[in-house]
Design a protein around this motif. Sequence first.
Motif, short mmCIF file in Angstrom:
data_model
loop_
_atom_site.label_atom_id
_atom_site.label_comp_id
_atom_site.label_asym_id
_atom_site.label_seq_id
_atom_site.Cartn_x
_atom_site.Cartn_y
_atom_site.Cartn_z
N VAL A 22 0.58 -1.46 0.47
CA VAL A 22 0.18 -0.43 -0.16
C VAL A 22 0.62 1.09 0.05
O VAL A 22 1.63 1.70 0.94
CB VAL A 22 -1.38 0.29 1.15
CG1 VAL A 22 -1.94 1.19 1.01
CG2 VAL A 22 -1.88 -1.03 1.30
N ALA A 24 1.26 5.47 -0.23
CA ALA A 24 1.08 6.48 0.18
C ALA A 24 0.67 7.30 -1.57
O ALA A 24 1.58 7.89 -2.26
CB ALA A 24 1.13 7.36 1.59
N LYS A 44 -6.64 10.04 1.78
CA LYS A 44 -6.21 8.96 3.08
C LYS A 44 -5.02 9.44 4.35
O LYS A 44 -4.08 10.03 3.27
CB LYS A 44 -6.04 7.70 2.21
CG LYS A 44 -6.88 7.37 1.27
CD LYS A 44 -7.26 5.69 0.85
CE LYS A 44 -8.14 5.46 0.39
NZ LYS A 44 -8.77 6.10 -1.02
N GLY A 46 -2.30 9.31 6.34
CA GLY A 46 -0.58 8.57 5.01
C GLY A 46 -0.44 8.88 4.24
O GLY A 46 0.57 9.24 4.04
N ASP A 47 -1.76 9.96 3.32
CA ASP A 47 -1.42 10.05 2.44
C ASP A 47 -0.45 12.05 2.40
O ASP A 47 -0.55 12.68 3.95
CB ASP A 47 -2.49 10.88 1.57
CG ASP A 47 -3.01 10.16 1.03
OD1 ASP A 47 -2.55 8.79 0.70
OD2 ASP A 47 -4.46 9.97 0.48
N ARG A 106 -10.02 6.94 6.79
CA ARG A 106 -9.60 6.03 7.65
C ARG A 106 -8.44 5.73 5.95
O ARG A 106 -9.23 4.51 4.89
CB ARG A 106 -9.89 4.95 7.89
CG ARG A 106 -10.57 5.89 8.70
CD ARG A 106 -10.72 4.61 10.18
NE ARG A 106 -12.18 5.25 11.28
CZ ARG A 106 -11.56 5.98 12.08
NH1 ARG A 106 -10.42 6.61 12.74
NH2 ARG A 106 -12.49 6.83 13.07
N GLU A 107 -7.12 5.02 5.85
CA GLU A 107 -6.76 3.78 5.04
C GLU A 107 -7.95 2.58 5.16
O GLU A 107 -7.39 1.55 6.64
CB GLU A 107 -5.22 3.74 5.64
CG GLU A 107 -4.21 2.45 4.96
CD GLU A 107 -4.29 3.41 3.34
OE1 GLU A 107 -4.18 2.45 2.18
OE2 GLU A 107 -3.78 4.66 2.90
#
Length: 110
Positions: A22, A24, A44, A46-47, A106-107
Motif C-alpha cells: 500500500v 501513500a 487517506k 498517511g497521504d 481511514r486507510e
Amino acid sequence: MQPGRLRLMAGVLSLAAMAVPVHAATITIVMENLVISPAEATAKVGDTIEWVNKDVVAHTATAKNGDFDVMMPPTKTVTYVVKKAGSVDYYCRFHPNMKAMLKIEREPSP
C-alpha cells in the motif's frame, strides 16, 4: 532441507512477490490568485498533502478544528502528512476568504 519444507518456502516467497504494498498518495493543492484549488480534496490517512503557493504573498492552511496549521511562504511548496480521518474545513489566516475542505478517509486494513 526436506522437500515439503522447500515447497512451503517457495509458496511463501511466491505469495510475497505477488503482494502489492500500500502506497501513500500525494495530493496537490494550489493557492493562486488568492484562491485554493481544488476547494474540496479527498485524501487517506498517511497521504501527503502538497500545498503549492503560486502567489507572491504568504498563505496558511489552518484547520478550523486545530488539526494543522501550515505556513506557506510566497512561491514555495510545503508538504503535510495526514494523520487522522475526518472532514476538515481550513482557510488562510492572512486571507480568510480563502477556504477549502479536506475529506480524510481511514486507510483500509490489509
